[in-house]
Design a protein around this motif. Structure first.
Motif, PDB file in Angstrom:
ATOM      1  N   UNK A 108       0.839  -1.205   0.000  1.00  0.00           N
ATOM      2  CA  UNK A 108       0.000   0.000   0.000  1.00  0.00           C
ATOM      3  C   UNK A 108       0.873   1.254   0.000  1.00  0.00           C
ATOM      4  N   UNK A 109       0.583   2.149  -0.923  1.00  0.00           N
ATOM      5  CA  UNK A 109       1.204   3.467  -0.919  1.00  0.00           C
ATOM      6  C   UNK A 109       0.264   4.389  -0.142  1.00  0.00           C
ATOM      7  N   UNK A 110       0.655   4.745   1.066  1.00  0.00           N
ATOM      8  CA  UNK A 110      -0.176   5.592   1.919  1.00  0.00           C
ATOM      9  C   UNK A 110       0.215   7.052   1.734  1.00  0.00           C
ATOM     10  N   UNK A 111      -0.683   7.820   1.134  1.00  0.00           N
ATOM     11  CA  UNK A 111      -0.388   9.221   0.839  1.00  0.00           C
ATOM     12  C   UNK A 111      -0.834  10.135   1.976  1.00  0.00           C
ATOM     13  N   UNK A 112      -0.068  11.200   2.148  1.00  0.00           N
ATOM     14  CA  UNK A 112      -0.406  12.250   3.106  1.00  0.00           C
ATOM     15  C   UNK A 112      -0.333  13.570   2.340  1.00  0.00           C
ATOM     16  N   UNK A 113      -1.482  14.167   2.067  1.00  0.00           N
ATOM     17  CA  UNK A 113      -1.513  15.332   1.185  1.00  0.00           C
ATOM     18  C   UNK A 113      -2.291  16.494   1.815  1.00  0.00           C
TER      19      UNK A 113
ATOM     20  N   UNK B 127       4.545  10.404   1.414  1.00  0.00           N
ATOM     21  CA  UNK B 127       3.934   9.076   1.373  1.00  0.00           C
ATOM     22  C   UNK B 127       4.851   8.086   2.082  1.00  0.00           C
ATOM     23  N   UNK B 128       4.271   6.976   2.487  1.00  0.00           N
ATOM     24  CA  UNK B 128       5.022   5.871   3.051  1.00  0.00           C
ATOM     25  C   UNK B 128       4.504   4.589   2.433  1.00  0.00           C
ATOM     26  N   UNK B 129       5.234   3.507   2.583  1.00  0.00           N
ATOM     27  CA  UNK B 129       4.849   2.231   1.971  1.00  0.00           C
ATOM     28  C   UNK B 129       4.586   1.211   3.076  1.00  0.00           C
TER      29      UNK B 129
ATOM     30  N   UNK C  62       3.517  -4.282   8.333  1.00  0.00           N
ATOM     31  CA  UNK C  62       4.844  -3.711   8.550  1.00  0.00           C
ATOM     32  C   UNK C  62       5.078  -2.536   7.618  1.00  0.00           C
ATOM     33  N   UNK C  63       6.297  -2.029   7.639  1.00  0.00           N
ATOM     34  CA  UNK C  63       6.666  -0.880   6.821  1.00  0.00           C
ATOM     35  C   UNK C  63       7.865  -1.221   5.946  1.00  0.00           C
ATOM     36  N   UNK C  64       7.943  -0.574   4.813  1.00  0.00           N
ATOM     37  CA  UNK C  64       8.998  -0.859   3.845  1.00  0.00           C
ATOM     38  C   UNK C  64      10.385  -0.548   4.404  1.00  0.00           C
ATOM     39  N   UNK C  65      10.475   0.524   5.189  1.00  0.00           N
ATOM     40  CA  UNK C  65      11.778   0.929   5.706  1.00  0.00           C
ATOM     41  C   UNK C  65      12.634   1.552   4.627  1.00  0.00           C
TER      42      UNK C  65
END
Length: 255
Positions: free
Chosen positions: A43-48, A57-59, A84-87
């Motif tokens: 998931x590409x989590x966007x913050x706009x 964004x974070x993954x 989890x997170x991509x890091x």
């Protein structure tokens, strides 16, 4: 490169990487559901904040186990048993969340702060004075290359190691930084799937829940207001219900 163009290029490259593994895309999510019920999601989590021209964004990385996979729509399921997170390192754990800041490339005010390829970040650690740290600014192309490299050389190998139920069960028992859902629904699913092989893990869940309950009941709540007190009481009640449900699942597995 504008924000819209950035995501278009990122998603185009991600689709090329994920196509051989039969991932499907919808919105900002890429999913794959295996015949045995194991599900993968990126998931590409966007913050706009478009008015302020602040973009990041974070993954997020998810792995789940879905009952009756052939009778379900891939986009209607909840893939959250392992998250989890991509890091930012191929050899890193899955609990480091990196936010990629896109504002520096499109926001004039942020651009004006850049010196020698770095921008200032002001922050305060607990009990310390405010301080400023200069961090490198990544260009759009560098961000795309980094994310794609991590997906191809970190995420895909992980997913390929979790194609069987044995692989999934092993991931549940090895601490790699994933957040593991330990709710009643997950416990029932694992009990149905793994049978008595789930007992050692279930015992750990019950132990953790009892430790959490002991911690909550030992707290001094005299200085808190009524709203917080009620919230605390609900948390205690919920934990007790969870412990009772997990104990019942354990009892069923033992007979």
């Amino acid at each position: 490169m504008e924000i819209k163009e950035f995501y278009k290029e990122l998603y185009t490259k991600l689709k090329e990487i994920l196509k051989p593994y039969d991932f499907r895309k919808k919105g900002d999510r890429f999913r794959r559901l295996l015949d045995n019920g194991i599900a993968w999601e990126i998931e590409i989590q966007r913050n706009e904040f478009k008015i302020a021209k602040m973009y990041s964004f974070t993954v997020n990385i998810y792995i789940g186990l879905i009952p009756n996979p052939k009778a379900i729509d891939i986009w209607s399921i909840d893939i959250s048993q392992l998250s989890g997170n991509l890091g930012e390192r191929i050899d890193g754990q899955w609990d480091h969340q990196k936010w990629y800041d896109l504002s520096v490339m499109v926001n004039p005010q942020v651009k004006a702060q850049i010196k020698d390829g770095k921008r200032p970040i002001t922050y305060q650690e607990s009990g310390k004075e405010w301080q400023t740290k200069w961090i490198p600014v990544q260009k759009f192309e560098e961000i795309i290359d980094e994310v794609c490299d991590l997906i191809e050389n970190k995420v895909i190998p992980l997913y390929l190691s979790v194609q069987t139920l044995d692989g999934y069960k092993e991931l549940l028992t090895v601490d790699k930084g994933f957040m593991v859902s330990k709710g009643i629904k997950s416990a029932r699913l694992y009990a149905d799937t793994f049978g008595q092989h789930f007992l050692p893990m279930l015992n750990e869940w019950i132990k953790d829940a009892n430790n959490h309950l002991e911690f909550m009941t030992a707290q001094d709540m005299s200085k808190y207001d009524e709203f917080y007190l009620k919230s605390h009481e609900r948390s205690i009640a919920t934990t007790k219900e969870r412990i009772a449900a997990l104990a019942e699942i354990k009892k069923q597995l033992q007979h």
